[in-house]
Scaffold this motif. Structure first.
Motif, PDB file in Angstrom:
ATOM      1  N   ASP A  64       0.850  -1.195   0.000  1.00 35.45           N
ATOM      2  CA  ASP A  64       0.000   0.000   0.000  1.00 35.45           C
ATOM      3  C   ASP A  64       0.884   1.243   0.000  1.00 35.45           C
ATOM      4  O   ASP A  64       1.887   1.292   0.714  1.00 35.45           O
ATOM      5  CB  ASP A  64      -0.878   0.058   1.250  1.00 35.45           C
TER       6      ASP A  64
ATOM      7  N   ALA B 135      -5.326   5.666  -0.870  1.00 34.84           N
ATOM      8  CA  ALA B 135      -4.290   4.637  -0.975  1.00 34.84           C
ATOM      9  C   ALA B 135      -4.288   4.028  -2.367  1.00 34.84           C
ATOM     10  O   ALA B 135      -5.352   3.830  -2.978  1.00 34.84           O
ATOM     11  CB  ALA B 135      -4.508   3.539   0.065  1.00 34.84           C
TER      12      ALA B 135
ATOM     13  N   GLY C 240      -0.140   5.122   0.757  1.00 30.64           N
ATOM     14  CA  GLY C 240      -1.316   5.899   1.112  1.00 30.64           C
ATOM     15  C   GLY C 240      -1.000   7.130   1.926  1.00 30.64           C
ATOM     16  O   GLY C 240       0.150   7.399   2.293  1.00 30.64           O
TER      17      GLY C 240
END
Length: 744
Positions: free
Chosen positions: A551, A567, A553
């Motif tokens: 991820d 994200a 984000g």
């Protein structure tokens, strides 16, 4: 370095205290003397900071006489004080006064978990009043019911059709909800034993980046925490269309006390639903909790709960029969479907204040679970005379233990938070059954029948190194599984057994660029276990496939009343062999890939008016099929939820909510499409002294929508050849209910 040596080194550090600075110690409580978790304690002079633990205790380093201290927590008034010599002699008790929620007071750099805090905002502004709404509090998570209200909901998250919980780990007060090697499907998660008014906090995380989360935590995890005490007693009754009735009782068993609390909650729910064949659904929930605090702020909690439910169902109906007018959208081909289920839980939790910087958290649990489900998905495809009804049944005992040790120390100027722990879960499942039946009475053929045992031992260690603006969090998890199965349909007794061990490393970075902006990068390996019957049939080969995820984000607060989280993410899954409980067969799914973007927004328009929205866009494909034939059935490519909420305005609260799911492929070549939908709900509450009057409307615009749908090959009694097409469960039409509750 050997992974076991790494874990040993981490454990040694966990038990070692390197802190030499002067410390200001205390406990943060509310006006009822109950401890407050995650309060932010900040030294305005030395810039040192700390957060209160679950028992309210905090230790603030680098503090001196004359320093100014700020103590704050969202939903409470800030406290300011100047340290004197007496503050260092005894532990201080800081009382925070509750106040109306203001988004402008949220400071990202002071918030322990900004992304998960969003669920707290949502609970405050739009409280839940049904077990279905509990899961909808997780941003981007969509649910659907397709079997009469008593069956666990189907879950969609980040491009996954998670079925009933295969790729999201669910727990309540540290007790797992997912059922391993379940009669209906791997990871089956029935949350209906929760009374929504007892929920205090929802902690969630997306992806497989958390070492304290093991089995099923691939798309993410959701952990529910129940209240330790009630502010006041409450009784209520709800009446609605379709013969719907709900009664609720919340009762304090002890007077408010700083040292102990106990309460009992009871709920009864009944409805026939909008179907031509009544659901005859009813559910009874009982929940009790006792909590006690020692003078040293240690905490013991004992929770007992029981729930039982039964229902009839009209099942998933073929689109062709609705199109030709033979049945309505709320009709049935086989209305003998349905089932019953029950679960009893005992959960004992102990939180120990080991030292100024060390916290031990342990819980042990036992659950007894029963399940019986009758379904008919293909009608007369396999048996043209008796039909294809199946029965799935099991009787289960679950024993488990979780323990976590958290230690916060300083290595020079670097703050180090070490968390290490272990978990043990043992499932004993007797008479797990799949049978071909007739009219829920006669067993025509036993397809699967046996007893299984499954044990999972896990250990993990994680470190959070706080360098000021940058936090680095390496983590490592190890899991050991033992699978055993006895097939009762075999002539000779034989125990089939396999073992498997898996290491799952994680590495996360958090950067607080500004007081109102946090950027993060998360990465990690995860997994979900497969059904014991799959494991032994494959002799342990490829039965714990990995997931690989990342991820990128941010959580951003560009204005005092606006918070935005976003994200970009990626998830790859190795080959999986999944037991299809409805057919008693094993299906390989091959390698899959998902990537997409999440976006969420919370905006406070006025002191009492809030707007929120969450959207997820996803691309989900199989990697081992030709282009055009590589769609993942029912994987949503776009979901969108949101709404306006009014909170405590001249006695009124309520809101207007919506949820949207785009059209999505129902089969691998997208030749059959599951239709999307837009549904809106409305509710309004008015408080007058001790009485609350409420009206709630589901599907305000009376949209025609399919709550769940599948591409299924079926054959009707009068058909000579099978047909593959959409089979669906209709979504609730316009539905109104009214509630009266009294607090005392």
């Amino acid at each position: 370095m050997n992974p076991l040596k790494i874990m040993t080194f981490i454990f040694v550090i966990t038990y070692t205290d390197f802190s030499f600075s002067q410390q200001y110690k205390g406990v943060v409580v509310n006006q009822n003397k109950q401890p407050l978790e995650a309060a932010y304690i900040y030294n305005l002079n030395s810039k040192s900071h700390a957060h209160s633990l679950e028992n309210g205790v905090f230790v603030l380093n680098q503090s001196s006489v004359g320093d100014s201290i700020k103590i704050g927590l969202l939903g409470f008034k800030n406290r300011f004080l100047v340290l004197s010599a007496s503050n260092f002699n005894t532990e201080q008790t800081i009382v925070l006064e509750e106040k109306s929620f203001q988004l402008s007071e949220l400071i990202i750099s002071e918030t322990l978990n900004p992304v998960s805090t969003i669920s707290r905002l949502d609970l405050e502004t739009t409280p839940v009043n049904s077990s279905q709404e509990i899961l909808r509090k997780v941003p981007g998570l969509i649910i659907g019911q397709h079997a009469g209200g008593g069956k666990a909901e189907q879950i969609f998250l980040r491009g996954f059709d998670i079925d009933h919980g295969t790729d999201v780990a669910l727990s309540v007060d540290g007790m797992p909800v997912n059922m391993v090697s379940h009669a209906h499907g791997q990871g089956y998660s029935d949350l209906h034993f929760i009374i929504p008014e007892t929920i205090n906090k929802i902690d969630f995380g997306k992806g497989s980046y958390y070492a304290n989360r093991g089995d099923f935590a691939t798309a993410g995890y959701v952990d529910f925490s129940t209240k330790d005490y009630l502010k006041e007693n409450e009784i209520g009754v709800s009446l609605g269309q379709f013969n719907t009735l709900r009664t609720l009782g919340l009762f304090n068993l002890l007077e408010h006390d700083a040292d102990k609390s106990a309460y009992l909650a009871a709920e009864y729910l009944a409805t026939d639903g909008p179907y031509e064949s009544p659901q005859n659904f009813n559910r009874l929930n009982l929940f009790g909790k006792y909590s006690s605090y020692s003078p040293n702020n240690d905490k013991v909690s004992i929770t007992l709960s029981h729930f039982t439910s039964r229902w009839d169902a009209s099942g998933q109906i073929p689109q062709r029969e609705v199109d030709n007018g033979n049945i309505s959208r709320f009709g049935a081909i086989d209305d003998t479907e349905g089932g019953n289920t029950q679960r009893s839980n005992l959960n004992v939790a102990f939180n120990k204040h080991v030292s100024d910087n060390t916290m031990l958290k342990t819980n042990a649990f036992y659950s007894h679970y029963g399940f019986e489900l009758y379904s008919n998905f293909t009608f007369f495809l396999e048996d043209p005379v008796n039909g294809d009804q199946i029965k799935q049944q099991e009787d289960r005992h679950i024993f488990g233990l979780n323990t976590t040790l958290t230690n916060e120390v300083f290595l020079g100027d670097v703050e180090l938070k070490m968390t290490s722990g272990m978990s043990l879960r043992h499932d004993i499942v007797n008479d797990i059954e799949l049978s071909h039946t007739l009219n829920r009475k006669t067993t025509l053929e036993s397809i699967q029948l046996g007893d299984l045992n499954q044990t999972n031992f896990g250990a993990f260690s994680s470190a959070q190194l706080d360098f000021g603006k940058l936090t680095i969090a390496p983590e490592l998890r190890i899991d050991y599984f033992k699978f055993m199965y006895n097939d009762k349909l075999e002539e000779n007794y034989k125990t089939q057994a396999e073992t498997k061990t898996l290491l799952s490393p994680k590495l996360n970075f958090y950067y607080t660029a500004l007081s109102n902006l946090q950027v993060y990068v998360k990465s990690g390996l995860g997994f979900h276990s497969n059904d014991t019957r799959v494991v032994v049939s494959r002799m342990g080969k490829d039965i714990l496939p990995r997931s690989y995820g990342a991820d990128l984000g941010s959580v951003w607060k560009p204005t005092p009343k606006l918070i935005v989280n976003s994200a970009l993410w990626y998830l790859f899954l190795e080959q999986e062999f999944v037991y299809v409980g409805d057919a008693g067969i094993v299906e390989p799914s091959g390698k899959t890939e998902r990537y997409g973007a999440d976006f969420g927004l919370r905006y406070q328009l006025t002191d009492y008016l809030f707007f929120d929205t969450d959207a997820t866009i996803t691309n989900a494909r199989s990697l081992e099929s030709p282009k055009g034939e590589n769609y993942i059935p029912l994987a949503p490519d776009f979901t969108w939820t949101g709404g306006l909420s009014v909170n405590k305005w001249k006695g009124f609260s309520g809101g207007l909510r919506f949820r949207y799911v785009d059209d999505r492929p129902a089969n691998e070549d997208n030749s059959i499409v599951a239709k999307g939908y837009f549904v809106s709900d409305f509710n309004v509450n008015y408080n007058y002294k001790k009485v609350t009057l409420s009206v709630a409307i589901e599907n305000l615009l009376d949209a025609e929508w399919n709550e769940t749908q599948f591409a299924t090959e079926s054959r009707l009694f009068n058909e000579t050849a099978p047909v593959e097409e959409i089979h669906f469960t209709p979504g609730t039409p316009f539905f109104m209910k009214a509630t009266v509750s009294y607090r005392f």
